[in-house]
Design an enzyme around this catalytic site. Sequence first.
Site, PDB file in Angstrom:
ATOM      1  N   LYS A 124      -7.571  -2.623 -19.978  1.00 49.56           N
ATOM      2  CA  LYS A 124      -7.833  -2.641 -21.415  1.00 49.56           C
ATOM      3  C   LYS A 124      -6.562  -3.024 -22.188  1.00 49.56           C
ATOM      4  O   LYS A 124      -6.121  -4.139 -22.076  1.00 49.56           O
ATOM      5  CB  LYS A 124      -8.391  -1.280 -21.844  1.00 49.56           C
ATOM      6  CG  LYS A 124      -9.463  -0.727 -20.894  1.00 49.56           C
ATOM      7  CD  LYS A 124     -10.706  -1.593 -20.805  1.00 49.56           C
ATOM      8  CE  LYS A 124     -11.609  -1.250 -19.633  1.00 49.56           C
ATOM      9  NZ  LYS A 124     -12.001   0.141 -19.509  1.00 49.56           N
ATOM     10  N   ASP A 150      -7.016  10.835 -19.859  1.00 52.53           N
ATOM     11  CA  ASP A 150      -7.269   9.395 -19.863  1.00 52.53           C
ATOM     12  C   ASP A 150      -6.875   8.892 -21.243  1.00 52.53           C
ATOM     13  O   ASP A 150      -7.561   9.151 -22.231  1.00 52.53           O
ATOM     14  CB  ASP A 150      -8.754   9.123 -19.564  1.00 52.53           C
ATOM     15  CG  ASP A 150      -9.060   7.630 -19.463  1.00 52.53           C
ATOM     16  OD1 ASP A 150      -8.352   6.838 -20.104  1.00 52.53           O
ATOM     17  OD2 ASP A 150     -10.026   7.276 -18.757  1.00 52.53           O
ATOM     18  N   ARG A 181       0.816  -1.218   0.000  1.00 57.50           N
ATOM     19  CA  ARG A 181       0.000   0.000   0.000  1.00 57.50           C
ATOM     20  C   ARG A 181       0.849   1.268   0.000  1.00 57.50           C
ATOM     21  O   ARG A 181       0.319   2.379  -0.114  1.00 57.50           O
ATOM     22  CB  ARG A 181      -0.993   0.001   1.166  1.00 57.50           C
ATOM     23  CG  ARG A 181      -2.045   1.092   1.042  1.00 57.50           C
ATOM     24  CD  ARG A 181      -3.098   1.017   2.112  1.00 57.50           C
ATOM     25  NE  ARG A 181      -2.555   0.721   3.421  1.00 57.50           N
ATOM     26  CZ  ARG A 181      -1.909   1.590   4.191  1.00 57.50           C
ATOM     27  NH1 ARG A 181      -1.718   2.825   3.781  1.00 57.50           N
ATOM     28  NH2 ARG A 181      -1.461   1.218   5.368  1.00 57.50           N
ATOM     29  N   TYR A 237     -15.367   8.428 -19.909  1.00 53.39           N
ATOM     30  CA  TYR A 237     -15.744   7.093 -19.441  1.00 53.39           C
ATOM     31  C   TYR A 237     -16.847   7.170 -18.376  1.00 53.39           C
ATOM     32  O   TYR A 237     -16.826   8.054 -17.509  1.00 53.39           O
ATOM     33  CB  TYR A 237     -14.494   6.404 -18.878  1.00 53.39           C
ATOM     34  CG  TYR A 237     -14.777   5.049 -18.307  1.00 53.39           C
ATOM     35  CD1 TYR A 237     -15.091   3.974 -19.131  1.00 53.39           C
ATOM     36  CD2 TYR A 237     -14.736   4.839 -16.930  1.00 53.39           C
ATOM     37  CE1 TYR A 237     -15.359   2.731 -18.596  1.00 53.39           C
ATOM     38  CE2 TYR A 237     -15.000   3.591 -16.389  1.00 53.39           C
ATOM     39  CZ  TYR A 237     -15.314   2.539 -17.233  1.00 53.39           C
ATOM     40  OH  TYR A 237     -15.586   1.310 -16.700  1.00 53.39           O
TER      41      TYR A 237
HETATM   42  C1  LIG Z   1     -12.435   0.943 -18.444  1.00 49.16           C
HETATM   43  C2  LIG Z   1     -12.059   2.367 -18.472  1.00 49.16           C
HETATM   44  C3  LIG Z   1     -11.803   3.073 -17.284  1.00 49.16           C
HETATM   45  C4  LIG Z   1     -11.949   2.441 -15.915  1.00 49.16           C
HETATM   46  O1  LIG Z   1     -11.040   1.411 -15.714  1.00 49.16           O
HETATM   47  P1  LIG Z   1     -11.308   0.180 -14.699  1.00 49.16           P
HETATM   48  O2  LIG Z   1     -10.040  -0.590 -14.822  1.00 49.16           O
HETATM   49  O3  LIG Z   1     -12.531  -0.534 -15.173  1.00 49.16           O
HETATM   50  O4  LIG Z   1     -11.508   0.767 -13.346  1.00 49.16           O
HETATM   51  C5  LIG Z   1     -11.417   4.389 -17.389  1.00 49.16           C
HETATM   52  N1  LIG Z   1     -11.312   5.013 -18.586  1.00 49.16           N
HETATM   53  C6  LIG Z   1     -11.557   4.371 -19.734  1.00 49.16           C
HETATM   54  C7  LIG Z   1     -11.433   5.102 -21.021  1.00 49.16           C
HETATM   55  C8  LIG Z   1     -11.940   3.032 -19.726  1.00 49.16           C
HETATM   56  O5  LIG Z   1     -12.216   2.407 -20.886  1.00 49.16           O
END
Ligand SMILES: *Cc1c(COP(=O)(O)O)cnc(C)c1O
Length: 378
Positions: free
Chosen positions: A198, A173, A47, A101
């Site tokens: 992803k 992002d 952590r 998102y």
């Molecule tokens: C899936 C996703 C998130 C969130 O990610 P998690 O791993 O599900 O918490 C944030 N931004 C984008 C563009 C995403 O596709």
Amino acid sequence: MVDQSRKETQCVHYGGEVEAEAKGLNTPIFTSTSFSYLNTEKRLYPRYFNTPNQQVVADKVARLEKGEAGLVFGSGMAAISTTLYSLLKAGDHVVFQPGIYGGTFHLAEIQLPNHGINRTFAESQRVADLERVTGSTTRVLYLETPTNPLLSITDIEQAVKLAKSRNLITIMDNTFASPINQNPLPMGIDIVIHSATKYLGGHSDICAGVVVSSHALIGLIRETALNFGGCLDAVTCYQLEQSIKTLAVRVGQQNRNAGEIAQFLERQPQTQRVNYPGLRTHPGHEIAKKQMTGFGGMLSFELKNQDGTAFQKKLRLIRPSMSLGAVESTICAPATTSHLHLTPQQRAHLGISDQLLRLSVGIEDSRDLIADLSQALT
Ligand SMILES: *Cc1c(COP(=O)(O)O)cnc(C)c1O
């Protein structure tokens, strides 16, 4: 010395040099949550975001994003929420571009106002619209490009100009593009975030997140991260590290496949409105060409005279499935998945019709994917 190596090489070789004993080529998995503290300055603890497996993978992504330092989290949302809460306090204001998102949207809608943090969604991702809602208490400009599911493109250079003139911290992002297709930090963005669930993970089996920025900002975010506790375990860090070794190869194939499929879909009489930044018909194509080195593996399109569910049931190879960015191609209808919670009016306002399908193109042979789409269209 400037590193001249290419992304394919970097994905394999960056990070991962902690095995002193036998000099094995892979990073050992350090499963301990308890580490000796005598005879060392180090205070290791999962952590604290500083165990060997966490550091190796954070460093790998940081270098791929051309940033100074990184932090690896237990999910993309842990990375996003921790970052926002480390930069904002009650009374501050944050500007979000639209189309972000869904999880981030909910955080902005519900959590932030509960903590006295004000937020505004701009009318569009155009810089004039972002500027219009920027005020004297605005601290952060939050961006995402390309967006889900319409693949809208934000002009990073213009957004950075606005942020610098207003003294805002910019967050991008970068999940959809991956570090292979887009590096926002050298363009002047302050903080890059990935849902490593992803493309970075890429095999539909890891939930993780990464933040990359300067040493100073990562230090600040880490202080909040210690308190929020959204850390990642050593075994998943190792899996993620292994996955990233093939990231550039995977994304390269996904870029090529998606380009071919977008062109194929655009030619079909049964489809309309194919959204892919690599198409000349896409409104963000010129900006995408300027700021991306590949157009990515995500695209969306509308069916003209066929029900989306019936179409998905006819597919034999492409899997109807949520999430994205993996080796296998997946498809979903945003109106019944990611954007289900919105009213039909809200969806219409965003341009998300019931006929819209979002395709996450995998690394299969494009001829097999096109054959599958072709048989389902007829
Ligand atoms: C899936 C996703 C998130 C969130 O990610 P998690 O791993 O599900 O918490 C944030 N931004 C984008 C563009 C995403 O596709």
